[in-house]
Each structure stands twice: as C-alpha cells, then as structure tokens.
Design an enzyme around this catalytic site. Sequence first.
Site, PDB file in Angstrom:
ATOM      1  CG  ASP A   1      -0.030  -0.140   2.709  1.00 14.86           C
ATOM      2  OD1 ASP A   1       1.037  -0.057   2.376  1.00 14.86           O
ATOM      3  OD2 ASP A   1      -0.711   0.196   3.525  1.00 14.86           O
TER       4      ASP A   1
ATOM      5  CE  LYS B   1       0.599   4.304  16.754  1.00 18.67           C
ATOM      6  NZ  LYS B   1      -0.013   4.429  15.741  1.00 18.67           N
TER       7      LYS B   1
ATOM      8  CG  ASP C   1       0.665   4.244   5.008  1.00 15.04           C
ATOM      9  OD1 ASP C   1      -0.434   3.973   4.440  1.00 15.04           O
ATOM     10  OD2 ASP C   1       0.942   4.291   5.556  1.00 15.04           O
TER      11      ASP C   1
HETATM   12  P1  GTP Z   1      -5.660  -1.476   8.672  1.00 17.74           P
HETATM   13  O1  GTP Z   1      -6.729  -2.342   8.853  1.00 17.74           O
HETATM   14  O2  GTP Z   1      -6.791  -0.436   7.658  1.00 17.74           O
HETATM   15  O3  GTP Z   1      -4.626  -1.386   8.795  1.00 17.74           O
HETATM   16  O4  GTP Z   1      -5.176  -1.661   6.927  1.00 17.74           O
HETATM   17  P2  GTP Z   1      -4.344  -3.082   6.629  1.00 17.74           P
HETATM   18  O5  GTP Z   1      -4.625  -4.376   6.737  1.00 17.74           O
HETATM   19  O6  GTP Z   1      -3.343  -2.860   5.402  1.00 17.74           O
HETATM   20  O7  GTP Z   1      -3.296  -3.508   7.266  1.00 17.74           O
HETATM   21  P3  GTP Z   1      -1.660  -2.661   6.835  1.00 17.74           P
HETATM   22  O8  GTP Z   1      -1.857  -1.100   6.374  1.00 17.74           O
HETATM   23  O9  GTP Z   1      -0.881  -2.142   8.548  1.00 17.74           O
HETATM   24  O10 GTP Z   1      -0.750  -3.472   6.036  1.00 17.74           O
HETATM   25  C1  GTP Z   1       0.350  -2.773   5.592  1.00 17.74           C
HETATM   26  C2  GTP Z   1       0.995  -4.430   4.520  1.00 17.74           C
HETATM   27  O11 GTP Z   1       0.129  -5.700   5.122  1.00 17.74           O
HETATM   28  C3  GTP Z   1      -0.802  -3.977   3.724  1.00 17.74           C
HETATM   29  O12 GTP Z   1       0.191  -3.857   2.051  1.00 17.74           O
HETATM   30  C4  GTP Z   1      -1.392  -5.152   3.388  1.00 17.74           C
HETATM   31  O13 GTP Z   1      -2.274  -5.642   2.724  1.00 17.74           O
HETATM   32  C5  GTP Z   1      -1.162  -6.006   3.816  1.00 17.74           C
HETATM   33  N1  GTP Z   1      -0.492  -6.777   4.868  1.00 17.74           N
HETATM   34  C6  GTP Z   1      -1.847  -6.770   6.867  1.00 17.74           C
HETATM   35  N2  GTP Z   1      -1.996  -7.647   7.143  1.00 17.74           N
HETATM   36  C7  GTP Z   1      -1.588  -8.785   6.626  1.00 17.74           C
HETATM   37  C8  GTP Z   1      -1.988 -10.164   6.750  1.00 17.74           C
HETATM   38  O14 GTP Z   1      -2.799 -11.123   7.383  1.00 17.74           O
HETATM   39  N3  GTP Z   1      -1.552 -11.276   4.818  1.00 17.74           N
HETATM   40  C9  GTP Z   1      -1.104 -10.703   4.152  1.00 17.74           C
HETATM   41  N4  GTP Z   1      -0.867 -11.472   3.078  1.00 17.74           N
HETATM   42  N5  GTP Z   1      -1.014  -9.037   3.993  1.00 17.74           N
HETATM   43  C10 GTP Z   1      -1.309  -8.177   5.512  1.00 17.74           C
END
Ligand code: GTP
Length: 342
Positions: free
Chosen positions: A107, A158, A215
């Site tokens: 992202d 943070k 992001d």
């Molecule tokens: P929020 O729920 O809004 O925090 O978003 P998110 O679920 O995408 O979490 P976050 O922004 O912390 O994730 C950072 C990156 O890791 C993103 O590209 C997500 O798609 C990926 N990500 C987060 N959790 C997982 C998971 O359990 N499995 C995989 N494969 N990717 C994950």
Amino acid sequence: MQALVLAGGEGTRLRPLTADVPKPVLPLAGRPFLGFMLDWLGRHGVDDVLLSCGFLSDAVEEALGDDWRGIRLRYVREREPLGTGGPLRLAYDEGLLDERLYMLNGDVLCDFDLTAQRERHAETGALATIALTAVEDTSSYGVVPTAPDGQVEAFLEKRPGPAPTNRVNAGCYLLEREVAERIPSGAAASMEHDVFPSLCMNGLYGFHAEGYWMDIGTPERYLEATWDLLEGRIASDLPERDAGGSLVGEGSVVEGARIGPKAVVGERCVVGAGTVVDHAVLHDGVTVGERCALERCIVARDVRIEDGARVEAGAVIGAGAVVAAGATVGAGARVEPGERVG
Ligand code: GTP
C-alpha cells in the site's frame, strides 16, 4: 530479481471502499493501485513478484492476472491472516523464495531508488536493509534510529514528545532468505514487532531513502496520493490530464459539468449538467445527476447520486449506494455499500 508484496490485509481504515475490493487493487487514478508499484519494481529489475494474499485474494488475482508488463506474478494464499511477517515464512515453506529478495507493504506509492538500496545491502553484507523515509510529523509513526555504521539501533513505538529521529519504516525491505527461517511456521508474525527488533545491531541496516513516499491506507492519504499522481509529483504513465489536472475515463459523459481541478472520473460514469466534481474521485460506473456538488470525497463503483445532492469533504461512499435528490452526505461521513441516503 524477486519481490514479495504483502497484499492480504483487510484495509479497515479504508472501509467501506475495501468491503469488496482489497486495498492493493483499489483503483487509484483509474488503475489498480499495485500497477504503480509493479511498474516501479520493474524499473529496478524486478521480474518475479509473489503476491501474498488472504483477504479477498481472488479479487487481487482477477485484477492483475499472472503477468504485469513482463513481470511474472504468482499468488501465495494464506488460510488465516499471518500478519506482515508470517507471509514471508509461508512463501519460504512453499519453496518459492530466491536467496535475496525485496519485500514490500502493498500500500505504498513510492519512487525510491531500489537499485541503490540493493547496492547498499550488498556493501554492508546485511541480513536485511530497510528503507527509512523522513517524515515531518513523527507522531503517528514509530521511528527507527540508526548507528553511524548504518545499523538499526531500535524500533521505537510511536509516543508523544520529541523523537530521536524523523526516519520511519517505509515498508520496503531487501532481505536475505535466511530471515524467513527466523519466523515460526504457520503462525502470524509481525516484521515490525517480532522480526526486525530481534535483528537490531545484529545484521539489520537502514537505507536513508529520498523521494516520494505515501502510504495510501486512509481516505485522506488515498486522496493526497491521487492528487500527487495527477500533478505528476510522482512519475507514472497515466494518460494526459486536462487543463485542470483531471482525468476522465473512457466511456464517461460529463458534458455541462465542471470536472476538477484535480478530479478523477472513472470509466462509464455519467455526470449531469451544472454538477461540480472538485478534487473528488469517482470509481467506474458512477451516475451523478444535475446540479450536484462533490468535493474532496471518494465515491466507489456503481453509486448513484441524484439531482441536487451534495457530498462533502472527506466523505466516502461505498459501492452501489444511492444518495437521494437534494440529500447531503456530510463531511467525513461513511456510507455503506448499497445504503440509501436521504
Ligand atoms: P488497516 O486494517 O487499515 O490497518 O490496513 P491493513 O490490513 O492493510 O494493514 P496494514 O496497513 O498495517 O498493512 C500493511 C501491508 O501489509 C498492506 O499491504 C496489507 O495488505 C498487508 N497485510 C496486513 N496484514 C496482512 C496479513 O495478515 N496477510 C498478508 N498477506 N498481508 C497483510
């Protein structure tokens, strides 16, 4: 060169947009977000990408297929969410990892010099090299101080008050495969909380990255990234924008409407006469009546907004919702997919 891209999160902060479209393939300036990341990776010699999916994995594959402009795409699907670290171990267990690879949060819109990061990684003999970007306001990020030789000293959560550095984890790593061996199989793990802290002053280096970084995980940042792409603040091969810096997709009819400045109208939309779409984003198949006002909002696909309605700044409207004639969706409001307002 290989990259593992994390694309399995639920994207809760972008709901309701992510109710049925996973964040990594949400349309951004009219194309699936990951398209920008894959183009960037391709410019730095990446030709093999593992997409680590969980939540709505079929939708990711449907949007991107098995090839993106010459980059081979493969999918690693997890049955339970494995967080940001477990997916690396899963890909390792499936025998898919090269000896050295990039790993990225799926992202981030970014144009860092990945080639320079790779060179730095080779010079230091690091186990992992993490891109660190400078932010103006560190209050919503953990910061990552480094020692004079470039090794990461700590991952600091943070917290209020002045931080020892304004460098934060940009979600873009270069790793040796053996990092995956340190993660337990079949369990969720976090790169930021489990894997990297254990490597501080022990093989984890920082790379001070310069350039664009955003992001896109919140509606505010999704809109900022859209405007930056429209303005050309980050390189892309988007089609030419109009005089107001806006994009109107194929098959859309916008006669008599004011589109822009800096708006995106997806494909097959209809926007009625006297309507203003100002710094707003409409995904595909949206219908907007006459004399409406849409400002700094995000409207998902197949929404219908009837005559004289208003959608105020920061509002996000889920797919297939209807805003009735004359109704107002207030600033920052969230409208669920299929909901009717007014
Ligand atoms: P929020 O729920 O809004 O925090 O978003 P998110 O679920 O995408 O979490 P976050 O922004 O912390 O994730 C950072 C990156 O890791 C993103 O590209 C997500 O798609 C990926 N990500 C987060 N959790 C997982 C998971 O359990 N499995 C995989 N494969 N990717 C994950």
